[in-house]
Design a protein around this motif. Structure first.
Motif, PDB file in Angstrom:
ATOM      1  N   UNK A 192       0.836  -1.199   0.000  1.00  0.00           N
ATOM      2  CA  UNK A 192       0.000   0.000   0.000  1.00  0.00           C
ATOM      3  C   UNK A 192       0.871   1.250   0.000  1.00  0.00           C
ATOM      4  N   UNK A 193       0.431   2.260  -0.723  1.00  0.00           N
ATOM      5  CA  UNK A 193       1.139   3.536  -0.666  1.00  0.00           C
ATOM      6  C   UNK A 193       0.893   4.195   0.692  1.00  0.00           C
ATOM      7  N   UNK A 194       1.762   5.121   1.058  1.00  0.00           N
ATOM      8  CA  UNK A 194       1.705   5.697   2.411  1.00  0.00           C
ATOM      9  C   UNK A 194       0.367   6.383   2.687  1.00  0.00           C
ATOM     10  N   UNK A 195      -0.079   7.254   1.786  1.00  0.00           N
ATOM     11  CA  UNK A 195      -1.314   7.997   2.032  1.00  0.00           C
ATOM     12  C   UNK A 195      -2.524   7.078   2.083  1.00  0.00           C
ATOM     13  N   UNK A 196      -2.531   6.061   1.220  1.00  0.00           N
ATOM     14  CA  UNK A 196      -3.648   5.112   1.233  1.00  0.00           C
ATOM     15  C   UNK A 196      -3.643   4.327   2.539  1.00  0.00           C
TER      16      UNK A 196
END
Length: 323
Positions: A280-284
């Motif tokens: 997962x990407x950080x913001x997600x």
């Protein structure tokens, strides 16, 4: 007049059968005349500004949507695709992939695959176009087409808001993809969503697989029943789902909650699946209510994204059914 005899072309040459040539007959003057003002870039069909204006007009003609997503219907991700080769064309037709035309080379050496392709196309009322091989070479961008090519129209994406339907049977269940770039993974996830009672799939507009012919084929026809929505910004879209009453869970091998212990299965749910390499990407990840992991043997480092989504969807469906 003195000096005029030196003008080239104004005197008769001794070895010429023609009379004196006294000028260009106005050809040079006409060549120097202008052809009118240069058209604006947006008015020239081959200019990128013209194509961008056409795309803008097409988007404006669709439904108007609130900020945080994209317009419904055709989108920037959508593009016409051509499937080339006898096996690929037949498999695509068998899978029920939408098609706008079947191109067949003139004087083609017919075999069982060509006959089947022609029969399916005729049964589905897909236009059958005869084309010369140079035209097929151009249409397929030089791919090995074996005299057969299928034109697939752009996928008609839904809008994420369409998946927030409170009247959908059962608790809403949506899968969102974060960084999944393989269309076969997308197709497999669409198929699993259909199998386990999900209501739709969300893909980001950028850095993500789209609903290409490969995704259609892997979905085994499920793409005709499960809507795929396009999100301009996945993080904002997930925030909108949370505001609408959904819980957002992300799949990650280092999750705080193991899948069998998931207590949100009976709630309106968005399952976010990250890429195999980066997760997962950080913001997600920061937007998710919970990070969930699938328990595995220590000898296996990670699961394919499509398999991880399938296992999670099965577990959610099992808990919802009370089994």
């Amino acid at each position: 007049m003195p000096g005029n005899s030196s003008r080239r072309g104004a005197i008769r040459k001794g070895n010429s059968r023609k009379g004196a040539t006294v000028g260009s007959g106005g050809q040079r003057r006409r060549g120097l005349e202008g052809k009118g003002p240069t058209p604006k870039a947006a008015e020239r069909p081959n200019h990128k500004a013209f194509k961008a204006a056409r795309r803008t007009e097409a988007s404006a003609s669709g439904r108007q949507r609130p900020a945080g997503g994209t317009s419904g219907g055709r989108s920037a991700k959508a593009s016409t695709e051509v499937i080339a080769g006898r096996n690929s064309v037949v498999e695509a037709l068998r899978a029920g992939i939408p098609a706008t035309a079947l191109y067949v080379a003139g004087r083609i050496d017919s075999d069982d695959r060509v006959k089947e392709a022609l029969k399916i196309a005729a049964d589905r009322v897909i236009p059958i176009m005869e084309a010369q091989r140079p035209e097929l070479d151009r249409l397929t961008d030089g791919a090995t087409h074996q005299g057969l090519a299928l034109q697939v129209p752009p996928y008609d994406y839904a809008h994420p808001d369409d998946l927030m339907n409170p009247e959908a049977p059962g608790a809403p269940l949506v899968v969102a993809l974060d960084g999944i770039t393989d269309p076969r993974n997308l197709g497999a996830i669409v198929r699993s969503v259909a199998a386990f009672g999900g209501h739709g799939v969300i893909v980001p507009e950028r850095r993500s697989a789209g609903m290409t012919a490969a995704a259609w084929k892997t979905s085994a026809g499920a793409a005709a029943r499960v809507p795929v929505a396009l999100a301009g910004n996945l993080t904002r879209t997930l925030v909108d789902f949370r505001k609408a009453g959904f819980f957002v869970i992300g799949l990650d091998m280092d999750g705080d909650v193991e899948l069998p212990g998931l207590e949100l299965a009976d709630q309106p749910l968005v399952i976010v699946v990250g890429s195999e390499g980066k997760g997962l990407s950080r913001l997600v990840g920061e937007t998710c209510d919970q990070i969930v992991s699938v328990p595995m043997s220590s000898t296996v480092e990670s699961l394919n994204a499509g398999i991880a989504a399938s296992v999670t969807l099965y577990e959610v469906a099992r808990q919802r059914s009370g089994r």
